[in-house]
Design a protein around this motif. Structure first.
Motif, PDB file in Angstrom:
ATOM      1  N   LEU A 207      41.701  27.311  43.060  1.00 19.59           N
ATOM      2  CA  LEU A 207      40.809  28.315  42.493  1.00 19.59           C
ATOM      3  C   LEU A 207      41.577  29.324  41.642  1.00 19.59           C
ATOM      4  O   LEU A 207      41.049  29.832  40.637  1.00 19.59           O
ATOM      5  CB  LEU A 207      40.042  29.020  43.613  1.00 19.59           C
ATOM      6  CG  LEU A 207      39.084  28.119  44.407  1.00 19.59           C
ATOM      7  CD1 LEU A 207      38.329  28.926  45.449  1.00 19.59           C
ATOM      8  CD2 LEU A 207      38.100  27.412  43.483  1.00 19.59           C
ATOM      9  N   SER A 208      42.827  29.607  42.014  1.00 18.81           N
ATOM     10  CA  SER A 208      43.655  30.487  41.183  1.00 18.81           C
ATOM     11  C   SER A 208      43.938  29.836  39.831  1.00 18.81           C
ATOM     12  O   SER A 208      43.895  30.498  38.785  1.00 18.81           O
ATOM     13  CB  SER A 208      44.977  30.797  41.899  1.00 18.81           C
ATOM     14  OG  SER A 208      44.762  31.533  43.076  1.00 18.81           O
ATOM     15  N   LEU A 209      44.228  28.549  39.837  1.00 15.72           N
ATOM     16  CA  LEU A 209      44.462  27.825  38.590  1.00 15.72           C
ATOM     17  C   LEU A 209      43.248  27.908  37.672  1.00 15.72           C
ATOM     18  O   LEU A 209      43.362  28.206  36.478  1.00 15.72           O
ATOM     19  CB  LEU A 209      44.779  26.362  38.888  1.00 15.72           C
ATOM     20  CG  LEU A 209      46.205  26.010  39.293  1.00 15.72           C
ATOM     21  CD1 LEU A 209      46.255  24.601  39.875  1.00 15.72           C
ATOM     22  CD2 LEU A 209      47.143  26.116  38.092  1.00 15.72           C
ATOM     23  N   ARG A 210      42.080  27.640  38.227  1.00 20.65           N
ATOM     24  CA  ARG A 210      40.879  27.634  37.390  1.00 20.65           C
ATOM     25  C   ARG A 210      40.575  29.022  36.841  1.00 20.65           C
ATOM     26  O   ARG A 210      40.141  29.181  35.695  1.00 20.65           O
ATOM     27  CB  ARG A 210      39.672  27.111  38.184  1.00 20.65           C
ATOM     28  CG  ARG A 210      39.885  25.744  38.810  1.00 20.65           C
ATOM     29  CD  ARG A 210      40.382  24.712  37.806  1.00 20.65           C
ATOM     30  NE  ARG A 210      39.346  24.260  36.903  1.00 20.65           N
ATOM     31  CZ  ARG A 210      39.527  23.369  35.951  1.00 20.65           C
ATOM     32  NH1 ARG A 210      40.734  22.851  35.770  1.00 20.65           N
ATOM     33  NH2 ARG A 210      38.536  22.999  35.171  1.00 20.65           N
ATOM     34  N   ALA A 211      40.811  30.048  37.663  1.00 23.19           N
ATOM     35  CA  ALA A 211      40.535  31.417  37.213  1.00 23.19           C
ATOM     36  C   ALA A 211      41.454  31.836  36.081  1.00 23.19           C
ATOM     37  O   ALA A 211      41.097  32.688  35.263  1.00 23.19           O
ATOM     38  CB  ALA A 211      40.681  32.388  38.393  1.00 23.19           C
ATOM     39  N   ARG A 212      42.636  31.219  35.997  1.00 22.88           N
ATOM     40  CA  ARG A 212      43.596  31.554  34.947  1.00 22.88           C
ATOM     41  C   ARG A 212      43.446  30.661  33.712  1.00 22.88           C
ATOM     42  O   ARG A 212      44.302  30.667  32.837  1.00 22.88           O
ATOM     43  CB  ARG A 212      45.023  31.460  35.490  1.00 22.88           C
ATOM     44  CG  ARG A 212      45.393  32.601  36.420  1.00 22.88           C
ATOM     45  CD  ARG A 212      46.764  32.387  37.016  1.00 22.88           C
ATOM     46  NE  ARG A 212      47.175  33.538  37.798  1.00 22.88           N
ATOM     47  CZ  ARG A 212      47.951  34.527  37.347  1.00 22.88           C
ATOM     48  NH1 ARG A 212      48.389  34.491  36.096  1.00 22.88           N
ATOM     49  NH2 ARG A 212      48.287  35.530  38.129  1.00 22.88           N
ATOM     50  N   GLY A 213      42.388  29.873  33.659  1.00 24.64           N
ATOM     51  CA  GLY A 213      42.099  29.101  32.465  1.00 24.64           C
ATOM     52  C   GLY A 213      42.562  27.661  32.476  1.00 24.64           C
ATOM     53  O   GLY A 213      42.395  26.941  31.480  1.00 24.64           O
ATOM     54  N   HIS A 312      33.832  27.654  49.311  1.00 25.45           N
ATOM     55  CA  HIS A 312      33.636  26.219  49.514  1.00 25.45           C
ATOM     56  C   HIS A 312      32.763  25.630  48.421  1.00 25.45           C
ATOM     57  O   HIS A 312      33.039  24.543  47.895  1.00 25.45           O
ATOM     58  CB  HIS A 312      33.009  25.963  50.888  1.00 25.45           C
ATOM     59  CG  HIS A 312      32.817  24.516  51.207  1.00 25.45           C
ATOM     60  ND1 HIS A 312      31.625  23.855  50.997  1.00 25.45           N
ATOM     61  CD2 HIS A 312      33.673  23.592  51.709  1.00 25.45           C
ATOM     62  CE1 HIS A 312      31.764  22.590  51.364  1.00 25.45           C
ATOM     63  NE2 HIS A 312      32.975  22.401  51.799  1.00 25.45           N
ATOM     64  N   ARG A 313      31.717  26.345  48.042  1.00 21.83           N
ATOM     65  CA  ARG A 313      30.821  25.839  46.998  1.00 21.83           C
ATOM     66  C   ARG A 313      31.551  25.716  45.664  1.00 21.83           C
ATOM     67  O   ARG A 313      31.355  24.739  44.918  1.00 21.83           O
ATOM     68  CB  ARG A 313      29.598  26.753  46.873  1.00 21.83           C
ATOM     69  CG  ARG A 313      28.596  26.590  48.017  1.00 21.83           C
ATOM     70  CD  ARG A 313      27.298  27.314  47.732  1.00 21.83           C
ATOM     71  NE  ARG A 313      27.432  28.748  47.867  1.00 21.83           N
ATOM     72  CZ  ARG A 313      27.190  29.434  48.975  1.00 21.83           C
ATOM     73  NH1 ARG A 313      26.824  28.786  50.085  1.00 21.83           N
ATOM     74  NH2 ARG A 313      27.310  30.747  49.011  1.00 21.83           N
ATOM     75  N   LYS A 314      32.375  26.695  45.344  1.00 18.61           N
ATOM     76  CA  LYS A 314      33.132  26.634  44.089  1.00 18.61           C
ATOM     77  C   LYS A 314      34.098  25.450  44.099  1.00 18.61           C
ATOM     78  O   LYS A 314      34.249  24.746  43.088  1.00 18.61           O
ATOM     79  CB  LYS A 314      33.887  27.940  43.869  1.00 18.61           C
ATOM     80  CG  LYS A 314      32.991  29.123  43.523  1.00 18.61           C
ATOM     81  CD  LYS A 314      33.799  30.388  43.324  1.00 18.61           C
ATOM     82  CE  LYS A 314      32.898  31.579  43.034  1.00 18.61           C
ATOM     83  NZ  LYS A 314      32.130  31.415  41.784  1.00 18.61           N
ATOM     84  N   PHE A 315      34.740  25.225  45.220  1.00 21.63           N
ATOM     85  CA  PHE A 315      35.674  24.113  45.302  1.00 21.63           C
ATOM     86  C   PHE A 315      34.939  22.781  45.221  1.00 21.63           C
ATOM     87  O   PHE A 315      35.358  21.863  44.505  1.00 21.63           O
ATOM     88  CB  PHE A 315      36.477  24.191  46.603  1.00 21.63           C
ATOM     89  CG  PHE A 315      37.423  23.034  46.783  1.00 21.63           C
ATOM     90  CD1 PHE A 315      38.606  22.975  46.082  1.00 21.63           C
ATOM     91  CD2 PHE A 315      37.097  21.981  47.632  1.00 21.63           C
ATOM     92  CE1 PHE A 315      39.472  21.898  46.225  1.00 21.63           C
ATOM     93  CE2 PHE A 315      37.945  20.902  47.781  1.00 21.63           C
ATOM     94  CZ  PHE A 315      39.138  20.854  47.072  1.00 21.63           C
ATOM     95  N   GLN A 316      33.844  22.650  45.932  1.00 19.45           N
ATOM     96  CA  GLN A 316      33.087  21.400  45.931  1.00 19.45           C
ATOM     97  C   GLN A 316      32.535  21.073  44.550  1.00 19.45           C
ATOM     98  O   GLN A 316      32.413  19.901  44.180  1.00 19.45           O
ATOM     99  CB  GLN A 316      31.954  21.460  46.951  1.00 19.45           C
ATOM    100  CG  GLN A 316      32.427  21.324  48.389  1.00 19.45           C
ATOM    101  CD  GLN A 316      33.170  20.016  48.625  1.00 19.45           C
ATOM    102  OE1 GLN A 316      34.354  20.011  48.968  1.00 19.45           O
ATOM    103  NE2 GLN A 316      32.502  18.897  48.428  1.00 19.45           N
ATOM    104  N   ALA A 317      32.214  22.104  43.768  1.00 18.98           N
ATOM    105  CA  ALA A 317      31.747  21.864  42.395  1.00 18.98           C
ATOM    106  C   ALA A 317      32.846  21.219  41.564  1.00 18.98           C
ATOM    107  O   ALA A 317      32.579  20.342  40.727  1.00 18.98           O
ATOM    108  CB  ALA A 317      31.290  23.176  41.760  1.00 18.98           C
TER     109      ALA A 317
END
Length: 461
Positions: A207-213, A312-317
């Motif tokens: 989630l940190s990776l995705r938040a940083r683009g 969990h929902r963000k990861f499952q997406a």
């Protein structure tokens, strides 16, 4: 000088014990806290400022004081951050809460024990003969204390593959500890990432990776490919579980499944088991504990150590759209492949090895079991016989009062351990609700012993 108490460590366990000692020790007492972490008490977990790095326990159960259950939620409300008791607050806010509660004790200078923060790392010690233990510090100084509490936690686990199976040229693309490096700022937008491990740390880093683009492919590889389960949006009430005395593991599992069949959601059964978990662990034979570690630990972890439902929902997406692929397999090697690394592994259930190419490999396998490999001090204490590793390598040997048992198998009267180092005795001792109780009990034991010592000194005078 010789302190009455020295706490060796600077994470949550250390701050919980420090606060309890300040609350109950007399003003004449002296305390030293030895640690080189500038964010004392917050550690890696609670320094993060990323909003999706949430606590894995509802806010209503995160007070540092077991007898003041609303303290954390009241603190959030006072800061304009009111949440429902079932909500999962940010880890950063919890770190600020800990710092604030310590600061309130430090302001009462005239009515509390003397507290000195020693910004150093204890690297070795003497054999503990005589009145206390003397420590050698990496700053060149020394410190002596009559009573010592080890609050060192554990180190990060190493790569889950033999070192000779990792080529030297590949090591520059391996992040061995994602919490101690600013590696995220160097990740390319479309880099292919291999994450070793599929637990809580993996989810944090993804989630940190995705938040940083980052928008590239992420593969999470672990031996069983199991991912933490979510908490419910609204917590169900715990259900007490009736377990037969002296039950075999298979009987315990059968009882849990039977109880889960009778309730609306299995989480209430797992939560109902929590007050009994330490006693259940202590009632197992060493053979049963070993069998649990081999066969059931991975399933226990994903059901017991759950994540916030929105996380969990963000990861499952990300799993659903193919961005993240979770694979079960056994890592067999990491080798340079020109512009990237070649990750070799054997898929679970197969005898044939396969490979994929990644730009970076991130070790998210969690923490090592015993906390001695990363600590020169603990290694020295082992050599001196002051401490010993428990049979399963979960930590060091302590009794049920958290007193350390050395090579003589006798209590080291002035030596305690708190937190993850005591997992061999308590098993469930890494979360705030468990550590806060342990810290309070150790502080009370130390206070009682200081009172006895003062009485003896008075009688001699």
């Amino acid at each position: 000088m010789t302190y009455d108490v020295a706490i060796v460590g600077a994470g949550f366990s250390a701050i919980a014990l420090t606060i309890n000692l300040l609350d109950i020790l007399p003003p004449e007492a002296t305390i030293a806290v030895i640690g080189d972490d500038p964010g004392f008490g917050r550690g890696t977990a609670y320094r993060t400022e990323f909003y999706l790095h949430r606590l894995n326990v509802p806010a209503a159960r995160m007070s540092i004081f077991p007898d003041q259950p609303d303290d954390f939620t009241d603190w959030l409300t006072s800061r304009g951050k009111a949440v429902s008791p079932d909500a999962f607050a940010s880890r950063g806010d919890f770190g600020l809460y800990l710092r604030d509660r310590l600061a309130s004790r430090l302001r009462a200078r005239e009515h509390r024990a003397r507290l000195d923060f020693v910004r150093a790392k204890a690297v070795s010690c003497n054999d503990g003969q005589g009145d206390g233990i003397s420590f050698v510090l990496d700053t060149g100084g020394s410190l002596r204390a009559r009573t010592v509490v080890l609050a060192l936690g554990v180190g990060s686990a190493g790569l889950p593959v033999a070192s000779d199976r990792v080529s030297a040229a590949a090591r520059g693309r391996i992040i061995e500890n994602p919490w101690t490096m600013g590696w995220l700022s160097h990740v390319g937008r479309n880099n292919a990432i291999c994450v070793l491990g599929s637990g809580l740390t993996m989810i944090d880093q993804v989630l940190s990776l995705r938040a940083r683009g980052h928008r590239g492919q992420i593969r999470a590889l672990s031996r069983r490919g199991l991912v933490p389960m979510p908490h419910l949006d609204r917590r169900s009430e715990p259900v007490a579980v009736d377990l037969p005395d002296g039950a075999e593991l298979s009987q315990v599992l059968h009882a849990l499944r039977r109880s889960a069949d009778d309730v609306a959601d299995w989480r209430s059964v797992i939560d109902g088991l929590r007050p009994k978990t330490q006693a259940l662990w202590q009632g197992l034979t060493m053979a049963q504990r070993s069998r649990f570690m081999r066969h059931a630990l991975a399933w226990w972890n994903i059901h017991r150590h759950r994540i916030a439902p929105d996380v969990h929902r963000k990861f499952q997406a990300l799993v659903a759209d193919g961005t993240v692929k979770v694979e079960a397999g056994f890592l067999s090697g990491i080798h340079d492949d020109g512009d990237g690394v070649r990750v070799e592994y054997r898929p679970r259930g197969s005898q044939n090895a396969t490979t994929f190419i990644a730009d970076l490999v991130v070790n998210c396998t969690g923490m090592e079991k015993a906390g001695t490999r990363h600590s020169p001090l603990l290694r020295t204490m082992c050599d001196l016989g002051l401490i010993r590793i428990d049979e399963l390598g979960l930590g060091i040997v302590v009794d049920k009062t958290s007193r350390v048992l050395g090579d003589t198998q006798l209590q080291n009267a002035g030596l305690f351990a708190v937190g993850a180092l005591t997992a061999g005795q308590f098993w469930e001792i890494t979360a705030v609700p468990d550590i806060r109780v342990q810290a309070k009990r150790i502080a009370e034991a130390i206070s009682a012993e200081l009172h006895v010592a003062e009485g003896r000194a008075t009688r001699r005078a």
